[in-house]
Design an enzyme around this catalytic site. Sequence first.
Site, mmCIF file in Angstrom:
data_model
loop_
_atom_site.group_PDB
_atom_site.id
_atom_site.type_symbol
_atom_site.label_atom_id
_atom_site.label_comp_id
_atom_site.label_asym_id
_atom_site.label_seq_id
_atom_site.Cartn_x
_atom_site.Cartn_y
_atom_site.Cartn_z
ATOM 1 N N HIS A 125 0.684 -1.125 0.169
ATOM 2 C CA HIS A 125 0.144 0.072 -0.020
ATOM 3 C C HIS A 125 0.757 1.334 -0.035
ATOM 4 O O HIS A 125 0.200 2.423 -0.213
ATOM 5 C CB HIS A 125 -0.971 0.175 1.294
ATOM 6 C CG HIS A 125 -1.957 -1.080 1.212
ATOM 7 N ND1 HIS A 125 -2.757 -1.388 0.346
ATOM 8 C CD2 HIS A 125 -2.162 -2.214 2.113
ATOM 9 C CE1 HIS A 125 -3.299 -2.460 0.434
ATOM 10 N NE2 HIS A 125 -3.162 -2.978 1.703
ATOM 11 N N ASP A 173 -2.425 -10.815 -2.348
ATOM 12 C CA ASP A 173 -3.069 -10.154 -0.778
ATOM 13 C C ASP A 173 -4.599 -9.851 -1.138
ATOM 14 O O ASP A 173 -4.810 -9.675 -2.069
ATOM 15 C CB ASP A 173 -2.383 -9.000 -0.422
ATOM 16 C CG ASP A 173 -2.750 -8.390 0.767
ATOM 17 O OD1 ASP A 173 -1.998 -8.599 1.991
ATOM 18 O OD2 ASP A 173 -3.893 -7.584 0.897
HETATM 19 N N1 Q9C Z 1 -12.182 -2.606 7.866
HETATM 20 C C1 Q9C Z 1 -2.341 -5.258 4.386
HETATM 21 O O1 Q9C Z 1 -2.972 -6.039 4.392
HETATM 22 N N2 Q9C Z 1 -7.783 -1.413 7.288
HETATM 23 N N3 Q9C Z 1 -2.784 -4.037 4.856
HETATM 24 C C2 Q9C Z 1 -8.971 -1.449 6.576
HETATM 25 C C3 Q9C Z 1 -11.491 -2.165 6.552
HETATM 26 C C4 Q9C Z 1 -6.531 -1.087 6.863
HETATM 27 C C5 Q9C Z 1 -4.135 -3.859 5.158
HETATM 28 C C6 Q9C Z 1 -10.147 -1.407 7.380
HETATM 29 C C7 Q9C Z 1 -6.056 -2.678 6.149
HETATM 30 C C8 Q9C Z 1 -4.586 -2.585 5.787
HETATM 31 C C9 Q9C Z 1 -0.764 -5.204 4.101
HETATM 32 ZN ZN ZN Z 2 -4.021 -7.041 3.159
#
Ligand code: Q9C
Ligand code: ZN
Length: 705
Positions: A167, A204
């Site tokens: 990200h 992912d």
């Molecule tokens: N309920 C990775 O898997 N939160 N990042 C989302 C949705 C952020 C995920 C909230 C998720 C980041 C590397």
């Molecule tokens: Zn993720």
Amino acid sequence: MRGRREAARTRRLRSSAARAGSGMAESRPPGPQATALIYDEDMTRVRLLWDDPECAIEGPERLTATYARLCHRGLAQRCVRLPAREATEEELELVHSPEYVAVVKGTQTMNKEELHNLAQQYDAVYFHPSTFSCARMAVGATLQLVDAVLTGAVGNGMALVRPPGHHSQRDAANGFCVFNNVAIAAEHAKRRHGLQRVLIVDWDIHHGQGTQGIFENDPSVLYFSWHRYEHQSFWPRLRESDYDVVGQGPGRGFTVNVPWNKVGMGNADYVSVFLHVLLPLAIEFDPELVLVSAGFDSGIGDPEGQMQATPECFAHLTLLLLPLARGRLCAVLEGGYHLQSLAECVCLTLQTLLGDPVPALSGDPAPCLSSLESIQNVRAAHAPHWASLRHEDTGPILTPSTWRGDGGPPSLGAQSTGTADRWEPLLDKLLSCSPPSPHTGIGLALPDSASSLHLPPAVLQEQGLSLSEEEAVMWSRLDSAFMQDQALAALGKLLALLDKILAGQVRAGIAVAPEVSAAMAVAIRKGLSWGAQRLLCVAIGDLDIPEDLRDNGHILFLNIGGKEQLEAASSPTCICLSGHEATEPGTFLLALTSLILPVAYSFQPELVLVVPGPGCGLRSLDMELLTRLLQGPVEGRMLLLLQDAELPLVEALAWALAGRALSSTLGPFFSASPKQASAITHLCRQRQLYWPMLQVSGNPGPSPG
Ligand code: Q9C
Ligand code: ZN
């Protein structure tokens, strides 16, 4: 008479079974066949210092639990261990701006309040005094892995890193990611190793919008991502995650997005997308390196993903990628928040990198309607950019992914949404069962004249007795007057080898015979008499299945490159792609991904026979590829039947059965002739009601018959 032979065969079989099992868990020395593992406890230092439910799932135990399981399974011990290192600022600046690097560097001396304030400037991010050092080490570990693979020190490998990367953007942290590990590695591979084509596979469950943004104009990096999208309602809720976003300028066509518009996607959905979207494009792209943004929040039980893919699915995904770039694959950890599921999925991925046979894929082998719509849409969006999709009349796009009506499109459903705990009982069962203990033994039934082959370890050479003429007549239904001593000896060895495979004493094997069509009939009868319920026979070239074995419901006969067989068109258990052009490289690769593998995954055979017959025009590389990939749907239980004249193939195919990378790259790409391509499309449409993984659209196919 026969009884005594049988007894002798069984004795030999028992004594060699013990041999076949030995010597398979040894770690390999560094070298092009070895698998690297990078893990450093230093990357467990970074952790959340304040209360934030959104970020709490990204903790140090993700790494410790995963690494503990790898050790417990004996997998870590089989890998070449490489040290991690901290990336230099110059390396970070391959992708990130000096200003952003300086901001992150500044966190080393911040107090909790300052860290918290900085984190507020980004979406779903936290900082810790060790963030800069850990994030540099995550990048450095990834670079160490890429360097080892690109210098040939190892064949492939995995880096267990924190924080994740996909990200992260040029100027911003995002979604737990600080520096974009995989993007920096791709840039490093291009600049420092001179690579011209790098494939990034982001499995992912979140869209790696950081990686996409970094390479959106760059045709030297093909970026593929699937992600939970739900018509743009799932984080990060971006329009640019949809299937119609394909890259910009010279990078048009080199960004591939597969949105999941429902939760509950499972094994069949994932494998279908690989077969019908990723693989055709990746084969055409012909990468020199494959980087996997290996997040396991796409696995069952994960609270973020809410998907249902079981750990074995990741073994299959890995297997499907290994033929690319001669196996030069680097898997780099991204997300994954259900500790047990994460750990198990990593085990299955690493096991496949090590060359172990992949376990069966559980569940219904039919993709759901919602995933078929995504497949159809992304194929339509990319048809203008890729020859391997161009022949398709991909049809109109059904529903824009951003469509939002009252309550969403009418029940197109993957299984309905559930909370993480809904899966817990199932999960416990799935994750607690003992690890698969693969029989990696390979058996060979070769003529006595064959000698001095360079073979993989744990190969047993079959010594089975010659058949008597009566036995030969019984198994082959041919007049024994046509049988020479050589043929009787070959059939005897073949039966002995097949006995062992059916009994599970040897996983797979190769038998060489002077008359391969007779050998094929013998092997099929043997399988049936043993009680096989589903036997897949893939015959290449001029081979036909004897009348008495047709349509008995237990055999699926796939003939590629043979003579036109009119009766076959009406038989559901006979699938023929005729004509010698069918075995030309371009056509064959298309047939493999769009027809052969989907049929095999739908059929779920207990045993696969692969028979290159007279007039088999396949390159030996394509035989290796077929051998490697067809093991996926059958837990590795495969018998190859070769003509005497194909003896030179034995070595390469024995190594392919044993899990080694292909001997060369698949490229350069050839495209199938339009005529062949439409023949394949026609067959797929015609048979998709029987074999659901053939489907590439939400439109119903013709009714059978
Ligand atoms: N309920 C990775 O898997 N939160 N990042 C989302 C949705 C952020 C995920 C909230 C998720 C980041 C590397
Ligand atoms: Zn993720």
